[in-house]
Design a protein around this motif. Structure first.
Motif, PDB file in Angstrom:
ATOM      1  N   VAL A 266       5.635  26.313  58.217  1.00  0.00           N
ATOM      2  CA  VAL A 266       5.682  27.517  58.573  1.00  0.00           C
ATOM      3  C   VAL A 266       5.355  28.659  57.184  1.00  0.00           C
ATOM      4  O   VAL A 266       4.858  29.462  57.349  1.00  0.00           O
ATOM      5  N   ARG A 269       1.482  28.586  56.785  1.00  0.00           N
ATOM      6  CA  ARG A 269       1.140  29.521  57.706  1.00  0.00           C
ATOM      7  C   ARG A 269       1.132  31.428  56.899  1.00  0.00           C
ATOM      8  O   ARG A 269       0.125  32.170  57.217  1.00  0.00           O
ATOM      9  N   PHE A 292       1.713  31.395  64.011  1.00  0.00           N
ATOM     10  CA  PHE A 292       1.956  30.279  63.861  1.00  0.00           C
ATOM     11  C   PHE A 292       2.320  28.918  64.850  1.00  0.00           C
ATOM     12  O   PHE A 292       3.214  28.727  66.083  1.00  0.00           O
ATOM     13  N   THR A 296       5.677  28.658  66.449  1.00  0.00           N
ATOM     14  CA  THR A 296       6.863  29.202  66.487  1.00  0.00           C
ATOM     15  C   THR A 296       8.066  29.187  66.650  1.00  0.00           C
ATOM     16  O   THR A 296       9.068  29.688  66.340  1.00  0.00           O
ATOM     17  N   ILE A 299      10.399  29.230  63.295  1.00  0.00           N
ATOM     18  CA  ILE A 299      10.480  30.892  62.316  1.00  0.00           C
ATOM     19  C   ILE A 299      11.515  31.489  63.378  1.00  0.00           C
ATOM     20  O   ILE A 299      11.034  31.582  64.856  1.00  0.00           O
TER      21      ILE A 299
END
Length: 559
Positions: A266, A269, A292, A296, A299
């Protein structure tokens, strides 16, 4: 090797071994059938109870039969005790011993190991341990450990057994995070070096949108356990994302930040979004999810996962009911206005110039998809839920007890907090049976138990509890009155609830707020001020008018 806990009659024994508790017999016993126990064992009240509990544990999948003996894994003990079975605890006394913990070498080195000794008062006491049970060598007395002491000892022994090449700095500090937490829970004495080192393993990674003075946009990580400035310092000072970081603390201490592999992905990114301007900046503000893609789920985005972006809401015209469709439809036809033939203006005939330029949070509206997603998660939760007994909040007035159905409601809410990825829960009951009190009892327990660390911390910022209620309940202060009536010290556990509706909203607007949220499409309430409170009470209209503020995940968490 094992510890004998109890003998029933001549032939049936209960022993603690390395991997679990064992019931065994010289003669063959069908452990599913209590009547097959030898008479001299079943004639004892303790034997009869144990026979029936053993059969029940097999039926519930908490025990199994291996080579003619009944085995109860230690990992099942918490659930067994929650179901109020007495077998693990009936024949031993709680352990009175504490732990003194030191080490060889330094954390992160391949030769690092934990050393510990049991102490009673100031004296070291030699003990032999099998799982939850310890035997005092000098007297032969057997004692039972509690779950936290057991977990601590298991964690230290498991780490010490690792091969040298497995003791990477990241693994070492991840394990130490749990070991130090459990050490504090059981009042273990740590040596000076272990004591001055702290570890943070972020419970979640959130996204914050940072704009420089020239308007350039950058992505910044947040987490509930760390001050934003410290986390940003760690994030900015390295070009590459590491799994392990160190920060100085007052008094020569060190704070270690340890990331999981998913969290590292994460942050990698996020590193891609630095000082972005122009159209790309606006696209990222409206919907950062493409950055992301594939991660996803790891996060906490600025808005919840059901939010698909920001834009103008597309109104779907609702066809006017035909009076010929049935008796009820006539209520909404021309007769409803006294038979007037005057027609209402058609909303679909507005020109583009007449449409207000308003922005809103766009959410996933595919009803079947959303419904099925929740059904699937609900079924998963049902299968994985571990039922726990009702835990009474300490702040509930001592001279007051919840009724049985209220305890059951609170118990279910408490159980749901232990289900991984549980999104929410519905407490449905008849009117007038005390749902408000059940919710408040649950919320008090949440604050006291530490189940939500960013709510229970000793000082702000909190992740507040948000209560949304009809205006009439706010004006009569129904929630506040129940807090003061049923909880100690006038509901002190809830702090000073913030009534955030009506004129008070204006007082909480940011000083740089220029216009309404639906125009600027971003939060205009001062979220830092709001997060000074543990409880925020508002109404439906406020949530509608300030949806960007109420839905925004400040520090990776929504209000």
């Amino acid at each position: 090797m094992s510890i004998l806990l109890k003998q029933f009659g001549k032939d049936v024994t209960l022993r603690a071994e390395g991997d679990g508790l064992y019931l065994s017999s010289v003669d063959v016993i069908d452990w599913n059938r209590p009547e097959t126990w030898p008479s001299d064992a079943s004639e004892q009240s303790a034997g009869r109870r144990t026979a029936y509990e053993a059969a029940s544990l097999i039926e519930m999948g908490l025990a199994s039969v291996t080579d003619g003996a009944l085995r109860i894994p230690y990992g099942n003990f918490p659930e067994i005790e929650a179901e109020e079975f007495r077998l693990p605890t009936a024949f031993t006394e709680p352990s009175p011993f504490l732990l003194k913990i030191d080490r060889t070498s330094d954390i992160g080195r391949p030769d690092f190991k934990y050393r510990y000794q049991y102490v009673l008062g100031s004296a070291s006491v030699p003990l032999q341990r099998f799982g939850f049970y310890v035997k005092r060598a000098a007297t032969g007395d057997v004692f039972r450990l509690d779950e936290r002491m057991y977990s601590l000892l298991e964690a230290m022994d498991a780490f010490n057994a690792l091969a040298r090449e497995e003791k990477s700095p990241q693994r070492s500090w991840l394990d130490f995070a749990n070991i130090k937490r459990w050490s504090h829970d059981v009042n273990a004495e740590l040596d000076a070096t272990l004591q001055k080192n702290d570890v943070v393993v972020p419970s979640s990674i959130g996204l914050d949108l940072y704009e420089d003075s020239d308007g350039a946009l950058s992505f910044i990580p947040t987490c509930p356990e760390l001050d934003n400035e410290n986390f940003r310092t760690v994030f900015d000072r390295n070009n590459d994302i590491e799994g392990f970081y160190s920060l100085d603390q007052p008094g020569m201490g060190k704070l270690r930040i340890v990331l999981t592999e998913k969290q590292r992905n994460v942050l990698e990114r996020m590193k891609r979004v630095r000082r972005v301007k122009g159209d790309a900046k606006q696209r990222l503000k409206d919907d950062p999810r493409p950055v992301f893609d594939g991660v996803t789920g790891d996060i906490e985005l600025p808005y919840g996962e059901r939010v698909t972006g920001i834009g103008e809401y597309e109104f779907v015209p609702i066809p006017k009911a035909n009076s010929d469709e049935g008796p009820m439809s006539g209520l909404f036809g021309d007769n409803a206005t006294g038979g007037s033939s005057k027609t209402e203006p058609d909303i679909t005939k507005r020109t583009e110039e007449e449409k207000p330029s308003k922005k809103t949070l766009l959410i996933e509206t595919h009803d079947e998809f959303v419904r099925q997603d929740y059904v699937d998660q609900s079924e998963l939760a049902r299968q994985t839920a571990t039922v726990k007994p009702f835990e009474r909040p300490a702040s509930l007035r001592q001279d007051f007890d919840l009724k049985h159905h209220q305890q059951e409601g609170v118990r279910w809410l408490q159980t749901c907090t232990r289900i991984h990825d549980r999104r929410g829960v519905l407490l449905a009951d008849d009117m007038g049976v005390g749902k408000t009190l059940q919710i408040l009892s649950f919320l008090a327990w949440c604050i006291e138990s530490g189940a939500f660390p960013d709510l229970s911390r000793p000082k702000p910022p909190f992740r507040p509890i948000l209560i949304v209620a009809p205006l009439i309940l706010l004006e009569t202060e129904t929630w506040e009155k129940e807090m003061k009536k049923f909880f100690a010290d006038n509901g002190e556990v809830f702090g000073d609830p913030l009534q955030l509706y009506g004129p008070m909203l204006k007082a909480y607007r940011r000083k740089d707020a220029e216009t309404r949220e639906e125009i600027v499409a971003k939060p205009i309430l001062n979220l830092d001020r709001i997060q000074r409170n543990q409880v925020v009470i508002t109404n439906y209209e406020a949530v509608r008018d300030y949806e960007f503020s109420f839905a925004f995940c400040q520090n990776g968490k929504s209000l």
